[in-house]
Design an enzyme around this catalytic site. Structure first.
Site, PDB file in Angstrom:
ATOM      1  CD  GLU A  92      14.081  -2.109  11.501  1.00 25.09           C
ATOM      2  OE1 GLU A  92      14.602  -3.142  11.016  1.00 25.09           O
ATOM      3  OE2 GLU A  92      13.688  -2.006  12.679  1.00 25.09           O
ATOM      4  N   GLY A 143      10.817  -1.439   4.308  1.00 22.79           N
ATOM      5  CA  GLY A 143       9.715  -0.714   4.927  1.00 22.79           C
ATOM      6  C   GLY A 143       8.374  -1.390   4.707  1.00 22.79           C
ATOM      7  CD  GLU A 150       1.730   7.072   7.718  1.00 23.45           C
ATOM      8  OE1 GLU A 150       1.703   6.145   8.543  1.00 23.45           O
ATOM      9  OE2 GLU A 150       2.759   7.437   7.128  1.00 23.45           O
TER      10      GLU A 150
HETATM   11  C1  LIG Z   1      10.214  11.137   2.212  1.00 23.42           C
HETATM   12  C2  LIG Z   1       9.897   9.904   2.984  1.00 23.42           C
HETATM   13  C3  LIG Z   1       9.322   9.998   4.236  1.00 23.42           C
HETATM   14  C4  LIG Z   1       9.073   8.845   4.981  1.00 23.42           C
HETATM   15  N1  LIG Z   1       8.618   8.958   6.266  1.00 23.42           N
HETATM   16  C5  LIG Z   1       8.577   7.841   7.055  1.00 23.42           C
HETATM   17  C6  LIG Z   1       8.324   7.954   8.454  1.00 23.42           C
HETATM   18  O1  LIG Z   1       8.068   9.034   8.981  1.00 23.42           O
HETATM   19  N2  LIG Z   1       8.361   6.816   9.209  1.00 23.42           N
HETATM   20  C7  LIG Z   1       8.631   5.597   8.676  1.00 23.42           C
HETATM   21  O2  LIG Z   1       8.644   4.618   9.413  1.00 23.42           O
HETATM   22  N3  LIG Z   1       8.859   5.456   7.343  1.00 23.42           N
HETATM   23  C8  LIG Z   1       8.857   6.551   6.530  1.00 23.42           C
HETATM   24  N4  LIG Z   1       9.132   6.440   5.190  1.00 23.42           N
HETATM   25  C9  LIG Z   1       9.386   5.127   4.643  1.00 23.42           C
HETATM   26  C10 LIG Z   1       8.276   4.610   3.722  1.00 23.42           C
HETATM   27  O3  LIG Z   1       7.144   4.265   4.471  1.00 23.42           O
HETATM   28  C11 LIG Z   1       8.883   3.417   2.958  1.00 23.42           C
HETATM   29  O4  LIG Z   1       9.821   3.944   2.039  1.00 23.42           O
HETATM   30  C12 LIG Z   1       7.839   2.613   2.236  1.00 23.42           C
HETATM   31  O5  LIG Z   1       6.994   1.942   3.144  1.00 23.42           O
HETATM   32  C13 LIG Z   1       8.471   1.571   1.318  1.00 23.42           C
HETATM   33  O6  LIG Z   1       9.443   0.830   1.994  1.00 23.42           O
HETATM   34  P1  LIG Z   1      10.905   0.685   1.357  1.00 23.42           P
HETATM   35  O7  LIG Z   1      11.380   2.018   0.943  1.00 23.42           O
HETATM   36  O8  LIG Z   1      11.737  -0.094   2.284  1.00 23.42           O
HETATM   37  O9  LIG Z   1      10.687  -0.154   0.017  1.00 23.42           O
HETATM   38  P2  LIG Z   1      10.620  -1.741  -0.106  1.00 23.42           P
HETATM   39  O10 LIG Z   1       9.721  -2.304   0.936  1.00 23.42           O
HETATM   40  O11 LIG Z   1      11.995  -2.271  -0.206  1.00 23.42           O
HETATM   41  O12 LIG Z   1       9.898  -1.889  -1.531  1.00 23.42           O
HETATM   42  C14 LIG Z   1      10.592  -1.589  -2.750  1.00 23.42           C
HETATM   43  C15 LIG Z   1       9.603  -1.748  -3.908  1.00 23.42           C
HETATM   44  O13 LIG Z   1       9.141  -3.102  -3.943  1.00 23.42           O
HETATM   45  C16 LIG Z   1       7.724  -3.108  -3.898  1.00 23.42           C
HETATM   46  N5  LIG Z   1       7.295  -4.263  -3.120  1.00 23.42           N
HETATM   47  C17 LIG Z   1       7.645  -4.585  -1.855  1.00 23.42           C
HETATM   48  N6  LIG Z   1       7.049  -5.733  -1.502  1.00 23.42           N
HETATM   49  C18 LIG Z   1       6.290  -6.131  -2.550  1.00 23.42           C
HETATM   50  C19 LIG Z   1       5.419  -7.244  -2.799  1.00 23.42           C
HETATM   51  N7  LIG Z   1       5.185  -8.157  -1.850  1.00 23.42           N
HETATM   52  N8  LIG Z   1       4.829  -7.338  -4.002  1.00 23.42           N
HETATM   53  C20 LIG Z   1       5.043  -6.414  -4.963  1.00 23.42           C
HETATM   54  N9  LIG Z   1       5.852  -5.338  -4.787  1.00 23.42           N
HETATM   55  C21 LIG Z   1       6.452  -5.211  -3.598  1.00 23.42           C
HETATM   56  C22 LIG Z   1       7.325  -1.817  -3.202  1.00 23.42           C
HETATM   57  O14 LIG Z   1       5.998  -1.449  -3.526  1.00 23.42           O
HETATM   58  C23 LIG Z   1       8.357  -0.866  -3.798  1.00 23.42           C
HETATM   59  O15 LIG Z   1       7.932  -0.456  -5.064  1.00 23.42           O
HETATM   60  C24 LIG Z   1       9.351   7.570   4.419  1.00 23.42           C
HETATM   61  C25 LIG Z   1       9.888   7.478   3.136  1.00 23.42           C
HETATM   62  C26 LIG Z   1      10.187   8.611   2.433  1.00 23.42           C
HETATM   63  C27 LIG Z   1      10.850   8.481   1.085  1.00 23.42           C
END
Ligand SMILES: Cc1cc2nc3c(=O)[nH]c(=O)nc-3n(C[C@H](O)[C@H](O)[C@H](O)COP(=O)(O)OP(=O)(O)OC[C@H]3O[C@@H](n4cnc5c(N)ncnc54)[C@H](O)[C@@H]3O)c2cc1C
Length: 365
Positions: A126, A130, A228
């Site tokens: 969302e 993620g 996955e």
């Molecule tokens: C091309 C693409 C395809 C995708 N396909 C899907 C899909 O089909 N379905 C779906 O549901 N999602 C999908 N995603 C989403 C993807 O799974 C998420 O982008 C990913 O899980 C990271 O979540 P976020 O982007 O919200 O980053 P955030 O969770 O906001 O994290 C941002 C950064 O902070 C770091 N971080 C977060 N928490 C911590 C912590 N506790 N300690 C240290 N570092 C931390 C993360 O590692 C990252 O570097 C896709 C994303 C992309 C770009």
């Protein structure tokens, strides 16, 4: 020792399919931003979409190792991880439905998807985040025989083309996965790589979903992450292997200062290091996959496998571009596409940091 990944007939089938049906069109699909539905039908006709799914639900049988061979062979024959993401999204959208054992849902969603007639997606992430899957905000309120779903999903692979979405929602009883239709595609997102794989923002406004479309809770959601993550790990070492192969051919041909690049010790050592990293990643990922396929529930090892393969891929694609010189920076050079495509690997399916959190927990810290 027999090689569980040899599978020469399957490899041959996939190689021919890739060379005929994918390679000539991939640049066009990269520019179009999606792969055509017809590709799903052609892959289904050859039985490729159903690999790894039981025959009872319309699949071809086979297991995780067969799926891995398909992924390896598509990428190493000139396909790409973006193509895998687009064509095999059902690999993340369907398993929860299959596990639920619900005959109606299997007939309505699983069988037609494996025939290449429907496209499904998995909608978890969302706008608010993620990584923290437990923190999702999309709600599903019980209303008679239905749930009423409201919320937004972001970064959803194949979301723009999807006929249905296996969607994570918050209910009064906790997190659930619902098979939903009737959502709206609010944006198709432009990305650094994976251009042939459409990625969308989906909006749910009072979307009515029958309660019978409930295919599991948080536990099921987390359980299916292993496949996955392993698939992404395979895409990493297969991409790296492909880039190594392309670079080997290039350094033999390319002459500088009167000699082939391949004759320079610096170049040879770089190639040796690339090969070492690919082989270590492949060996560890395949070993972990064999354990998962034999029924072990592995979380830490899968996280280690993903991070190992992502690191190898990052290193190898970077070196491949460097050794190709200016050509490596040009659109339409295959290593350039792999370089861009590879960047998602440490983000999608759980980031490198989240994998390290899993590993650290196992260490007791
Ligand atoms: C091309 C693409 C395809 C995708 N396909 C899907 C899909 O089909 N379905 C779906 O549901 N999602 C999908 N995603 C989403 C993807 O799974 C998420 O982008 C990913 O899980 C990271 O979540 P976020 O982007 O919200 O980053 P955030 O969770 O906001 O994290 C941002 C950064 O902070 C770091 N971080 C977060 N928490 C911590 C912590 N506790 N300690 C240290 N570092 C931390 C993360 O590692 C990252 O570097 C896709 C994303 C992309 C770009």
């Amino acid at each position: 020792m027999t090689d569980a990944f040899a599978k020469p007939e399957l490899r041959d089938l996939v190689r021919q399919f890739t060379r005929k049906e994918i390679v000539p069109h991939l640049d066009g699909w990269e520019r179009a931003g999606e792969v055509p539905r017809d590709l799903h039908r052609r892959a289904a006709e050859l039985g490729l979409l159903g690999i790894g799914f039981p025959e009872e639900v319309g699949g071809e049988g086979g297991d995780l190792l067969d799926s891995i061979v398909v992924t390896e062979e598509i990428i190493q024959s000139g396909g790409s991880s973006g193509l895998i993401a687009a064509l095999f999204t059902h690999g993340i959208a369907l398993p929860h439905i299959v596990s639920s054992g619900d005959r109606d849902l299997i007939d309505r969603f699983v069988r037609p998807t494996l025939r290449g007639e429907l496209i499904g997606c998995l909608a978890i992430t969302e706008p608010d985040g993620g990584s923290d899957v437990a923190g999702i905000r999309t709600t599903a309120k019980a209303d008679g025989d239905s749930y009423i779903v409201n919320g937004t999903k972001l970064f959803i692979t194949s979301g723009a083309r999807a006929d249905f979405a296996t969607t994570a929602v918050r209910t009064e009883e906790g997190i659930k996965l619902l098979v939903a239709e009737g959502f709206t595609v609010t944006r198709t997102l432009e990305k650094m790589g994976w251009h042939c794989s459409d990625t969308a923002e989906l909006s749910f406004v009072d979307v009515r979903v029958p309660r019978t479309h409930d295919v599991g809770g948080f536990h099921e959601l987390m359980r299916h992450f292993a496949a996955e993550r392993l698939s992404l790990a395979v895409q990493c070492y297969a991409t790296a292997q492909r880039c190594l192969d392309l670079t080997l051919a290039w350094v033999r041909d390319r002459h500088t200062f009167g000699r082939p690049l391949a004759s320079r010790q610096l170049v040879r050592h770089r190639l040796a290091e690339m090969a070492r990293q690919v082989d270590v990643a492949r060996t560890y990922v395949r070993h972990t996959a064999e354990r998962v396929a034999s029924g072990e529930q592995l979380v830490t090892e899968v996280a280690m496998a993903k991070n190992t393969a992502v690191a190898a891929c990052d290193h190898v694609v970077d070196q491949a571009v460097q050794l190709h010189g200016g050509l490596g920076y040009l659109r339409d050079t295959e290593v350039e596409r792999h370089y861009r495509d590879a960047r998602i690997m440490g983000i999608g399916g759980g980031t490198t940091e989240i994998m390290n959190e899993i590993i650290a927990k196992q260490l007791g810290v």
